[in-house]
Motif scaffolding. Structure first.
Motif, PDB file in Angstrom:
ATOM      1  N   ALA A  96       0.838  -1.203   0.000  1.00 12.53           N
ATOM      2  CA  ALA A  96       0.000   0.000   0.000  1.00 12.53           C
ATOM      3  C   ALA A  96       0.874   1.255   0.000  1.00 12.53           C
ATOM      4  CB  ALA A  96      -0.935  -0.015   1.195  1.00 12.53           C
ATOM      5  N   GLY A  97       1.922   1.259   0.787  1.00 12.71           N
ATOM      6  CA  GLY A  97       2.828   2.404   0.823  1.00 12.71           C
ATOM      7  C   GLY A  97       3.550   2.613  -0.495  1.00 12.71           C
ATOM      8  N   ALA A  98       4.010   1.535  -1.092  1.00 12.92           N
ATOM      9  CA  ALA A  98       4.675   1.643  -2.394  1.00 12.92           C
ATOM     10  C   ALA A  98       3.693   2.125  -3.457  1.00 12.92           C
ATOM     11  CB  ALA A  98       5.280   0.293  -2.789  1.00 12.92           C
ATOM     12  N   GLY A  99       2.454   1.656  -3.376  1.00 12.07           N
ATOM     13  CA  GLY A  99       1.434   2.128  -4.313  1.00 12.07           C
ATOM     14  C   GLY A  99       1.136   3.601  -4.129  1.00 12.07           C
ATOM     15  N   CYS A 100       1.101   4.060  -2.887  1.00 14.63           N
ATOM     16  CA  CYS A 100       0.868   5.476  -2.611  1.00 14.63           C
ATOM     17  C   CYS A 100       2.002   6.324  -3.188  1.00 14.63           C
ATOM     18  CB  CYS A 100       0.712   5.705  -1.119  1.00 14.63           C
ATOM     19  SG  CYS A 100       0.349   7.416  -0.683  1.00 14.63           S
ATOM     20  N   ALA A 102       3.898   5.495  -5.701  1.00 20.22           N
ATOM     21  CA  ALA A 102       3.751   5.447  -7.159  1.00 20.22           C
ATOM     22  C   ALA A 102       2.650   6.401  -7.614  1.00 20.22           C
ATOM     23  CB  ALA A 102       3.440   4.022  -7.612  1.00 20.22           C
ATOM     24  N   GLY A 103       1.574   6.485  -6.851  1.00 23.98           N
ATOM     25  CA  GLY A 103       0.515   7.429  -7.182  1.00 23.98           C
ATOM     26  C   GLY A 103       0.975   8.871  -7.087  1.00 23.98           C
ATOM     27  N   LEU A 104       1.767   9.182  -6.068  1.00 21.33           N
ATOM     28  CA  LEU A 104       2.315  10.538  -5.946  1.00 21.33           C
ATOM     29  C   LEU A 104       3.282  10.849  -7.079  1.00 21.33           C
ATOM     30  CD1 LEU A 104       2.820  10.750  -2.089  1.00 21.33           C
ATOM     31  CD2 LEU A 104       0.991  11.756  -3.477  1.00 21.33           C
ATOM     32  N   GLY A 120      -2.615   9.413  -4.998  1.00 20.98           N
ATOM     33  CA  GLY A 120      -2.062   8.622  -3.900  1.00 20.98           C
ATOM     34  C   GLY A 120      -3.021   7.520  -3.475  1.00 20.98           C
ATOM     35  N   ILE A 121      -4.307   7.846  -3.398  1.00 19.33           N
ATOM     36  CA  ILE A 121      -5.323   6.843  -3.051  1.00 19.33           C
ATOM     37  C   ILE A 121      -5.460   5.815  -4.168  1.00 19.33           C
ATOM     38  CG2 ILE A 121      -7.782   6.511  -2.605  1.00 19.33           C
ATOM     39  CD1 ILE A 121      -7.690   9.254  -1.161  1.00 19.33           C
ATOM     40  N   TYR A 122      -5.457   6.286  -5.413  1.00 18.26           N
ATOM     41  CA  TYR A 122      -5.502   5.343  -6.536  1.00 18.26           C
ATOM     42  C   TYR A 122      -4.270   4.430  -6.526  1.00 18.26           C
ATOM     43  CZ  TYR A 122      -9.226   8.231  -8.566  1.00 18.26           C
ATOM     44  OH  TYR A 122     -10.380   8.913  -8.793  1.00 18.26           O
ATOM     45  N   GLY A 123      -3.124   4.976  -6.153  1.00 14.84           N
ATOM     46  CA  GLY A 123      -1.909   4.162  -6.061  1.00 14.84           C
ATOM     47  C   GLY A 123      -2.023   3.089  -4.996  1.00 14.84           C
TER      48      GLY A 123
END
Length: 143
Positions: A96-100, A102-104, A120-123
């Motif tokens: 989830a953190g890595a996805g956030c 990536a979204g940023l 960030g939420i989509y990430g």
């Protein structure tokens, strides 16, 4: 009879099988992510696009993020000595953190199109979808 070539071949096969699972998850996760975003878009907004085009465009735009960010991060999380022995529940915040992040990064790349909080939420959704697909494939193909 030299047993080393058989062990080496088995090691290569094992490495190839593991990498194939990660790559398969990379190419199927954008489709799941696109479907989630398209469903959200249809339910929340009065979107002029239908489900299919929204899912396809989202999948196409998110594929590089999954390929160049999610794949190395997943390999690091799953094979790093510090995180390798952790349970699935403990790996969820890492994905989830890595996805956030990536979204940023996507917010920086796409500039004024989307807000950083939204991406960030989509990430996070993308990271968790990749984690879910990856864990499902690990259960199917490795046991």
């Amino acid at each position: 009879m030299n047993p080393k070539p058989d062990k080496l071949a088995a090691a290569y096969q094992s490495t190839f099988d593991r990498l194939a699972v990660y790559l398969l998850a990379v190419f199927l996760s954008p489709l799941l992510f696109g479907a989630c975003i398209a469903l959200y878009s249809l339910l929340v907004f009065d979107d002029s696009w239908s489900f299919g085009p929204t899912a396809l465009v989202t999948a196409v735009y998110s594929l590089p993020f999954f390929l160049f960010l999610a794949l190395p991060v997943a390999l690091f999380i799953d094979f790093s000595p510090k995180t390798r022995q952790r349970s699935r529940k403990m790996k969820i915040p890492f994905y989830a953190g890595a996805g956030c992040l990536a979204g940023l990064l996507g917010a920086v790349i796409f500039g004024e199109l989307f807000s950083g909080i939204d991406l960030g939420i989509y990430g996070i959704v993308g990271g968790l979808s990749y984690f879910g697909v990856l864990e499902l494939f690990k259960l199917i193909f490795h046991k």
